[in-house]
Design an enzyme around this catalytic site. Structure first.
Site, PDB file in Angstrom:
ATOM      1  NE  ARG A 107      -3.855   0.453   2.042  1.00 35.65           N
ATOM      2  CZ  ARG A 107      -5.074   0.487   2.606  1.00 35.65           C
ATOM      3  NH1 ARG A 107      -5.318   1.309   3.611  1.00 35.65           N
ATOM      4  NH2 ARG A 107      -6.061  -0.255   2.147  1.00 35.65           N
ATOM      5  CG  HIS A 134      -8.508  -0.170  -2.568  1.00 37.36           C
ATOM      6  ND1 HIS A 134      -7.730  -1.256  -2.255  1.00 37.36           N
ATOM      7  CD2 HIS A 134      -9.135   0.168  -1.397  1.00 37.36           C
ATOM      8  CE1 HIS A 134      -7.880  -1.547  -0.964  1.00 37.36           C
ATOM      9  NE2 HIS A 134      -8.723  -0.706  -0.430  1.00 37.36           N
ATOM     10  CD  GLN A 137     -13.017  -1.976  -0.542  1.00 36.88           C
ATOM     11  OE1 GLN A 137     -12.222  -1.870   0.360  1.00 36.88           O
ATOM     12  NE2 GLN A 137     -14.225  -2.476  -0.351  1.00 36.88           N
ATOM     13  CG  ASP A 228     -13.613   5.969  -0.490  1.00 37.83           C
ATOM     14  OD1 ASP A 228     -13.497   5.878   0.754  1.00 37.83           O
ATOM     15  OD2 ASP A 228     -12.629   5.955  -1.267  1.00 37.83           O
ATOM     16  CB  CYS A 268     -14.261   0.959   0.498  1.00 35.88           C
ATOM     17  SG  CYS A 268     -13.804   2.689   0.545  1.00 35.88           S
ATOM     18  NE  ARG A 296     -10.617  -5.557   0.669  1.00 33.36           N
ATOM     19  CZ  ARG A 296      -9.780  -4.601   1.070  1.00 33.36           C
ATOM     20  NH1 ARG A 296     -10.243  -3.529   1.670  1.00 33.36           N
ATOM     21  NH2 ARG A 296      -8.481  -4.670   0.810  1.00 33.36           N
TER      22      ARG A 296
HETATM   23  N1  NVA Z   1     -10.070   6.441  -1.029  1.00 34.52           N
HETATM   24  C1  NVA Z   1      -9.676   6.028   0.289  1.00 34.52           C
HETATM   25  C2  NVA Z   1      -9.880   4.573   0.455  1.00 34.52           C
HETATM   26  C3  NVA Z   1      -9.581   4.041   1.823  1.00 34.52           C
HETATM   27  C4  NVA Z   1      -9.755   2.557   1.907  1.00 34.52           C
HETATM   28  C5  NVA Z   1      -8.225   6.400   0.519  1.00 34.52           C
HETATM   29  O1  NVA Z   1      -7.421   6.224  -0.399  1.00 34.52           O
HETATM   30  O2  NVA Z   1      -7.904   6.888   1.603  1.00 34.52           O
HETATM   31  N1   CP Z   2     -11.271  -0.416   2.758  1.00 34.74           N
HETATM   32  C1   CP Z   2      -9.999  -0.471   3.158  1.00 34.74           C
HETATM   33  O1   CP Z   2      -9.084  -0.677   2.369  1.00 34.74           O
HETATM   34  O2   CP Z   2      -9.822  -0.286   4.487  1.00 34.74           O
HETATM   35  P1   CP Z   2      -8.445  -0.102   5.225  1.00 34.74           P
HETATM   36  O3   CP Z   2      -7.895   1.256   4.831  1.00 34.74           O
HETATM   37  O4   CP Z   2      -8.786  -0.162   6.685  1.00 34.74           O
HETATM   38  O5   CP Z   2      -7.503  -1.175   4.802  1.00 34.74           O
END
Ligand code: NVA
Ligand code: CP
Length: 309
Positions: A107, A134, A137, A228, A268, A296
Protein backbone atom coordinates in the site's frame (compact mmCIF):
# COMPACT_ATOMS: atom_id res chain seq x y z
CA UNK A 1 -14.54 -29.33 -7.01
CA UNK A 2 -13.66 -25.70 -7.75
CA UNK A 3 -9.92 -25.19 -7.51
CA UNK A 4 -7.58 -22.19 -7.70
CA UNK A 5 -6.36 -21.53 -11.24
CA UNK A 6 -3.04 -20.17 -12.41
CA UNK A 7 -3.51 -16.53 -13.37
CA UNK A 8 -2.08 -15.21 -16.61
CA UNK A 9 -0.41 -12.24 -14.90
CA UNK A 10 2.16 -12.64 -12.13
CA UNK A 11 0.98 -9.49 -10.33
CA UNK A 12 -2.29 -7.89 -9.29
CA UNK A 13 -1.55 -4.17 -9.57
CA UNK A 14 -4.73 -3.16 -11.36
CA UNK A 15 -8.22 -4.54 -11.81
CA UNK A 16 -7.18 -5.03 -15.43
CA UNK A 17 -4.49 -7.53 -14.48
CA UNK A 18 -7.30 -10.10 -14.39
CA UNK A 19 -9.44 -11.24 -17.28
CA UNK A 20 -13.21 -11.38 -17.01
CA UNK A 21 -13.03 -15.19 -16.66
CA UNK A 22 -10.39 -14.89 -13.91
CA UNK A 23 -12.55 -12.41 -11.98
CA UNK A 24 -15.53 -14.75 -12.18
CA UNK A 25 -13.37 -17.64 -11.04
CA UNK A 26 -12.06 -15.63 -8.07
CA UNK A 27 -15.62 -14.65 -7.12
CA UNK A 28 -16.73 -18.31 -7.24
CA UNK A 29 -13.71 -19.35 -5.24
CA UNK A 30 -14.33 -16.56 -2.70
CA UNK A 31 -17.84 -17.84 -2.27
CA UNK A 32 -16.53 -21.33 -1.59
CA UNK A 33 -14.04 -20.00 0.95
CA UNK A 34 -16.87 -18.10 2.60
CA UNK A 35 -18.97 -21.24 2.85
CA UNK A 36 -15.95 -23.00 4.30
CA UNK A 37 -15.92 -25.59 1.54
CA UNK A 38 -12.71 -27.58 1.83
CA UNK A 39 -10.05 -27.34 -0.84
CA UNK A 40 -6.93 -29.37 -1.18
CA UNK A 41 -4.89 -26.21 -0.79
CA UNK A 42 -2.20 -25.63 1.74
CA UNK A 43 0.20 -22.79 1.22
CA UNK A 44 2.69 -24.81 3.21
CA UNK A 45 4.11 -21.95 5.23
CA UNK A 46 4.42 -19.57 2.28
CA UNK A 47 5.09 -15.99 3.38
CA UNK A 48 3.22 -12.82 2.42
CA UNK A 49 5.20 -9.64 3.08
CA UNK A 50 3.11 -6.54 3.79
CA UNK A 51 4.48 -3.05 3.16
CA UNK A 52 2.02 -0.34 4.16
CA UNK A 53 3.12 3.28 3.65
CA UNK A 54 -0.42 4.35 4.62
CA UNK A 55 -2.72 3.34 7.48
CA UNK A 56 -4.97 0.29 7.15
CA UNK A 57 -7.29 -1.83 9.25
CA UNK A 58 -9.27 -4.02 6.84
CA UNK A 59 -6.69 -4.66 4.14
CA UNK A 60 -3.86 -5.46 6.52
CA UNK A 61 -5.88 -7.70 8.85
CA UNK A 62 -7.82 -9.47 6.09
CA UNK A 63 -4.55 -10.33 4.32
CA UNK A 64 -3.05 -11.61 7.57
CA UNK A 65 -6.10 -13.75 8.35
CA UNK A 66 -6.36 -14.95 4.74
CA UNK A 67 -2.77 -16.21 4.77
CA UNK A 68 -3.23 -17.88 8.17
CA UNK A 69 -6.36 -19.66 6.96
CA UNK A 70 -4.52 -20.87 3.86
CA UNK A 71 -1.70 -22.34 5.94
CA UNK A 72 0.77 -19.54 5.21
CA UNK A 73 2.11 -16.70 7.28
CA UNK A 74 2.77 -12.94 6.99
CA UNK A 75 5.45 -10.42 7.85
CA UNK A 76 4.28 -6.86 8.41
CA UNK A 77 7.16 -4.66 7.32
CA UNK A 78 6.74 -1.34 9.03
CA UNK A 79 8.42 1.23 6.75
CA UNK A 80 9.49 3.23 9.82
CA UNK A 81 11.46 0.44 11.47
CA UNK A 82 12.80 -1.11 8.25
CA UNK A 83 15.28 0.56 5.90
CA UNK A 84 12.38 1.44 3.57
CA UNK A 85 11.60 4.52 5.66
CA UNK A 86 15.25 5.60 5.47
CA UNK A 87 15.08 5.71 1.69
CA UNK A 88 16.54 2.39 0.54
CA UNK A 89 15.74 2.24 -3.19
CA UNK A 90 12.62 0.25 -4.08
CA UNK A 91 14.58 -1.81 -6.58
CA UNK A 92 16.96 -3.01 -3.86
CA UNK A 93 14.18 -3.67 -1.33
CA UNK A 94 12.16 -5.60 -3.92
CA UNK A 95 15.11 -7.78 -4.96
CA UNK A 96 15.93 -8.63 -1.35
CA UNK A 97 12.37 -9.25 -0.16
CA UNK A 98 11.53 -11.49 -3.07
CA UNK A 99 14.33 -13.82 -1.88
CA UNK A 100 12.55 -14.14 1.50
CA UNK A 101 8.84 -13.76 0.76
CA UNK A 102 6.62 -15.63 -1.71
CA UNK A 103 4.26 -12.72 -2.40
CA UNK A 104 4.10 -9.03 -1.43
CA UNK A 105 1.09 -6.79 -0.73
CA UNK A 106 1.98 -3.12 -0.95
CA UNK A 107 0.00 0.00 0.00
CA UNK A 108 1.65 3.19 -1.12
CA UNK A 109 1.02 6.61 -2.66
CA UNK A 110 2.36 6.71 -6.23
CA UNK A 111 1.17 3.87 -8.41
CA UNK A 112 4.53 4.08 -10.20
CA UNK A 113 6.27 3.04 -6.95
CA UNK A 114 4.12 -0.08 -6.85
CA UNK A 115 5.06 -0.77 -10.47
CA UNK A 116 8.73 -0.34 -9.55
CA UNK A 117 8.36 -2.98 -6.82
CA UNK A 118 6.68 -5.31 -9.31
CA UNK A 119 9.40 -4.69 -11.91
CA UNK A 120 12.18 -5.79 -9.56
CA UNK A 121 10.36 -8.46 -7.55
CA UNK A 122 10.61 -12.03 -8.77
CA UNK A 123 7.50 -12.88 -6.71
CA UNK A 124 3.90 -11.71 -7.20
CA UNK A 125 3.07 -8.18 -6.06
CA UNK A 126 -0.46 -7.21 -4.98
CA UNK A 127 -1.82 -3.66 -4.93
CA UNK A 128 -3.13 -3.11 -1.39
CA UNK A 129 -4.15 0.46 -2.47
CA UNK A 130 -2.36 3.24 -4.28
CA UNK A 131 -3.51 6.74 -5.14
CA UNK A 132 -4.68 5.32 -8.48
CA UNK A 133 -6.37 1.99 -7.67
CA UNK A 134 -7.72 -0.30 -4.98
CA UNK A 135 -8.36 -3.51 -6.96
CA UNK A 136 -8.65 -5.89 -3.94
CA UNK A 137 -11.49 -3.71 -2.69
CA UNK A 138 -13.26 -3.98 -6.05
CA UNK A 139 -13.15 -7.80 -5.92
CA UNK A 140 -14.89 -7.77 -2.52
CA UNK A 141 -17.36 -5.16 -3.77
CA UNK A 142 -18.44 -7.19 -6.78
CA UNK A 143 -18.61 -10.30 -4.58
CA UNK A 144 -21.02 -8.44 -2.29
CA UNK A 145 -23.10 -7.22 -5.23
CA UNK A 146 -23.25 -10.73 -6.70
CA UNK A 147 -24.37 -12.17 -3.36
CA UNK A 148 -27.21 -9.68 -3.24
CA UNK A 149 -28.45 -9.82 -6.82
CA UNK A 150 -27.12 -13.29 -7.82
CA UNK A 151 -26.20 -11.92 -11.24
CA UNK A 152 -24.64 -8.74 -12.63
CA UNK A 153 -27.12 -8.52 -15.45
CA UNK A 154 -29.35 -5.46 -15.01
CA UNK A 155 -27.45 -4.24 -11.92
CA UNK A 156 -26.73 -0.52 -11.90
CA UNK A 157 -23.90 0.54 -9.60
CA UNK A 158 -23.78 4.24 -8.76
CA UNK A 159 -20.72 5.63 -6.98
CA UNK A 160 -21.26 9.07 -5.45
CA UNK A 161 -18.30 11.13 -4.34
CA UNK A 162 -14.66 11.56 -5.22
CA UNK A 163 -13.36 10.03 -8.45
CA UNK A 164 -10.60 8.34 -6.47
CA UNK A 165 -8.72 5.02 -6.31
CA UNK A 166 -11.85 3.12 -5.24
CA UNK A 167 -13.92 4.63 -8.06
CA UNK A 168 -11.17 3.87 -10.59
CA UNK A 169 -11.03 0.19 -9.66
CA UNK A 170 -14.83 -0.11 -9.64
CA UNK A 171 -14.91 1.33 -13.16
CA UNK A 172 -12.25 -1.06 -14.47
CA UNK A 173 -13.66 -4.16 -12.78
CA UNK A 174 -17.18 -3.10 -13.80
CA UNK A 175 -16.00 -2.80 -17.40
CA UNK A 176 -14.52 -6.31 -17.32
CA UNK A 177 -17.75 -7.74 -15.91
CA UNK A 178 -20.02 -5.64 -18.15
CA UNK A 179 -21.78 -4.03 -15.17
CA UNK A 180 -23.40 -0.62 -15.59
CA UNK A 181 -21.32 1.85 -13.54
CA UNK A 182 -22.26 5.47 -12.97
CA UNK A 183 -19.97 7.91 -11.20
CA UNK A 184 -21.42 11.14 -9.79
CA UNK A 185 -18.75 13.55 -8.60
CA UNK A 186 -18.30 17.32 -8.36
CA UNK A 187 -16.80 19.00 -11.43
CA UNK A 188 -13.03 18.64 -11.36
CA UNK A 189 -13.13 15.47 -9.23
CA UNK A 190 -13.80 12.99 -12.01
CA UNK A 191 -12.01 9.61 -12.04
CA UNK A 192 -8.64 9.26 -13.76
CA UNK A 193 -9.01 10.03 -17.48
CA UNK A 194 -6.84 7.09 -18.59
CA UNK A 195 -8.97 4.74 -16.48
CA UNK A 196 -12.11 6.07 -18.16
CA UNK A 197 -10.53 5.68 -21.60
CA UNK A 198 -9.47 2.09 -20.89
CA UNK A 199 -12.92 1.24 -19.51
CA UNK A 200 -14.67 2.57 -22.62
CA UNK A 201 -12.35 0.42 -24.75
CA UNK A 202 -13.47 -2.67 -22.78
CA UNK A 203 -17.22 -2.05 -22.56
CA UNK A 204 -19.03 -3.53 -25.55
CA UNK A 205 -21.98 -1.27 -24.76
CA UNK A 206 -20.45 2.18 -24.21
CA UNK A 207 -23.65 3.42 -22.54
CA UNK A 208 -22.88 1.27 -19.52
CA UNK A 209 -20.36 3.80 -18.16
CA UNK A 210 -21.57 7.26 -17.23
CA UNK A 211 -19.65 10.03 -15.53
CA UNK A 212 -21.83 12.88 -14.33
CA UNK A 213 -21.80 15.81 -11.93
CA UNK A 214 -25.44 15.22 -10.99
CA UNK A 215 -26.01 12.70 -8.16
CA UNK A 216 -29.80 12.85 -8.52
CA UNK A 217 -29.71 11.73 -12.15
CA UNK A 218 -27.07 9.11 -11.32
CA UNK A 219 -29.12 7.35 -8.63
CA UNK A 220 -32.25 6.94 -10.74
CA UNK A 221 -32.73 3.22 -11.33
CA UNK A 222 -29.62 2.35 -9.30
CA UNK A 223 -29.48 -0.92 -7.35
CA UNK A 224 -26.24 -0.16 -5.54
CA UNK A 225 -25.25 3.18 -4.04
CA UNK A 226 -21.58 3.29 -3.16
CA UNK A 227 -19.51 5.99 -1.56
CA UNK A 228 -16.07 6.59 -0.08
CA UNK A 229 -14.34 9.42 1.79
CA UNK A 230 -14.20 12.76 0.06
CA UNK A 231 -10.54 13.22 0.99
CA UNK A 232 -8.35 10.15 0.69
CA UNK A 233 -5.22 9.37 2.67
CA UNK A 234 -2.57 11.86 1.63
CA UNK A 235 -5.13 14.60 0.95
CA UNK A 236 -5.47 15.80 4.55
CA UNK A 237 -4.49 19.36 3.54
CA UNK A 238 -7.31 19.49 0.96
CA UNK A 239 -10.07 18.42 3.38
CA UNK A 240 -11.58 21.85 4.13
CA UNK A 241 -11.65 22.84 0.45
CA UNK A 242 -13.05 19.48 -0.73
CA UNK A 243 -15.79 19.45 1.92
CA UNK A 244 -17.19 22.63 0.30
CA UNK A 245 -17.06 21.21 -3.24
CA UNK A 246 -18.75 17.96 -2.20
CA UNK A 247 -21.79 19.62 -0.69
CA UNK A 248 -24.80 17.78 -2.23
CA UNK A 249 -22.89 14.52 -2.70
CA UNK A 250 -23.89 12.97 0.64
CA UNK A 251 -25.83 9.68 0.50
CA UNK A 252 -28.80 10.59 2.67
CA UNK A 253 -32.35 9.24 2.86
CA UNK A 254 -33.52 11.70 0.23
CA UNK A 255 -30.96 10.52 -2.35
CA UNK A 256 -31.50 6.88 -1.38
CA UNK A 257 -35.25 7.24 -1.91
CA UNK A 258 -34.58 8.15 -5.57
CA UNK A 259 -32.82 4.83 -6.23
CA UNK A 260 -34.52 1.47 -6.89
CA UNK A 261 -36.58 -0.01 -4.06
CA UNK A 262 -34.16 -2.95 -3.73
CA UNK A 263 -31.10 -0.66 -3.59
CA UNK A 264 -28.30 -1.52 -1.19
CA UNK A 265 -25.62 0.80 0.17
CA UNK A 266 -21.90 0.07 0.10
CA UNK A 267 -18.90 1.88 1.58
CA UNK A 268 -15.32 0.60 1.53
CA UNK A 269 -14.70 2.15 4.97
CA UNK A 270 -13.51 4.00 6.98
CA UNK A 271 -16.60 6.27 6.81
CA UNK A 272 -17.13 9.88 7.83
CA UNK A 273 -20.72 10.23 8.95
CA UNK A 274 -22.50 13.40 7.88
CA UNK A 275 -19.89 13.89 5.11
CA UNK A 276 -20.22 11.28 2.35
CA UNK A 277 -23.00 9.35 4.15
CA UNK A 278 -25.49 10.12 6.91
CA UNK A 279 -25.54 8.04 10.06
CA UNK A 280 -29.15 7.12 9.29
CA UNK A 281 -28.28 5.58 5.92
CA UNK A 282 -25.09 4.01 7.25
CA UNK A 283 -27.03 2.22 10.00
CA UNK A 284 -30.10 1.44 7.87
CA UNK A 285 -31.23 -2.00 6.69
CA UNK A 286 -30.03 -1.05 3.21
CA UNK A 287 -26.44 -1.26 4.36
CA UNK A 288 -24.32 -4.23 3.25
CA UNK A 289 -21.16 -2.46 4.40
CA UNK A 290 -20.05 -5.07 6.91
CA UNK A 291 -20.74 -7.98 4.54
CA UNK A 292 -18.59 -6.04 2.09
CA UNK A 293 -15.81 -5.66 4.69
CA UNK A 294 -15.99 -9.38 5.51
CA UNK A 295 -15.77 -10.21 1.82
CA UNK A 296 -12.31 -8.63 1.68
CA UNK A 297 -11.10 -11.72 3.53
CA UNK A 298 -12.78 -14.27 1.27
CA UNK A 299 -11.80 -12.48 -1.95
CA UNK A 300 -8.17 -12.21 -0.84
CA UNK A 301 -8.05 -15.88 0.13
CA UNK A 302 -9.18 -16.65 -3.39
CA UNK A 303 -6.71 -14.20 -4.94
CA UNK A 304 -3.76 -15.48 -2.89
CA UNK A 305 -4.56 -19.10 -3.62
CA UNK A 306 -4.54 -18.34 -7.36
CA UNK A 307 -1.42 -16.14 -7.30
CA UNK A 308 0.48 -18.78 -5.31
CA UNK A 309 -0.84 -21.65 -7.43
N1 NVA B 1 -10.07 6.44 -1.03
C1 NVA B 1 -9.68 6.03 0.29
C2 NVA B 1 -9.88 4.57 0.45
C3 NVA B 1 -9.58 4.04 1.82
C4 NVA B 1 -9.76 2.56 1.91
C5 NVA B 1 -8.22 6.40 0.52
O1 NVA B 1 -7.42 6.22 -0.40
O2 NVA B 1 -7.90 6.89 1.60
N1 CP C 1 -11.27 -0.42 2.76
C1 CP C 1 -10.00 -0.47 3.16
O1 CP C 1 -9.08 -0.68 2.37
O2 CP C 1 -9.82 -0.29 4.49
P1 CP C 1 -8.45 -0.10 5.22
O3 CP C 1 -7.89 1.26 4.83
O4 CP C 1 -8.79 -0.16 6.68
O5 CP C 1 -7.50 -1.17 4.80
Amino acid sequence: MLKPIKLANKNFLSSLDLSKEEVFHILDLSNNFKKNKKFSIDLNSKVLGLIFDKSSTRTRVSFQVAMTRLGGTTIDLNPITSQIGRGEPIKDTARVLSRYCDVMAIRTFDHSDLEEYAKWSTKPVINALTDLEHPCQALADFLTIHEEFLDFKDVILTFIGDGNNVANSLILCGALLGVEVRIACPKGYEPNSLVIKKAYEIYKNKDLLKITNDPIIAVQGANVLYTDVWSSMGEEDKKAEKDKFFNGFTIDNDLLSKAEKDAIVLHCLPAYRSKEITDEVFESKKNRIFEQAENRLHAQQALLSCLLH
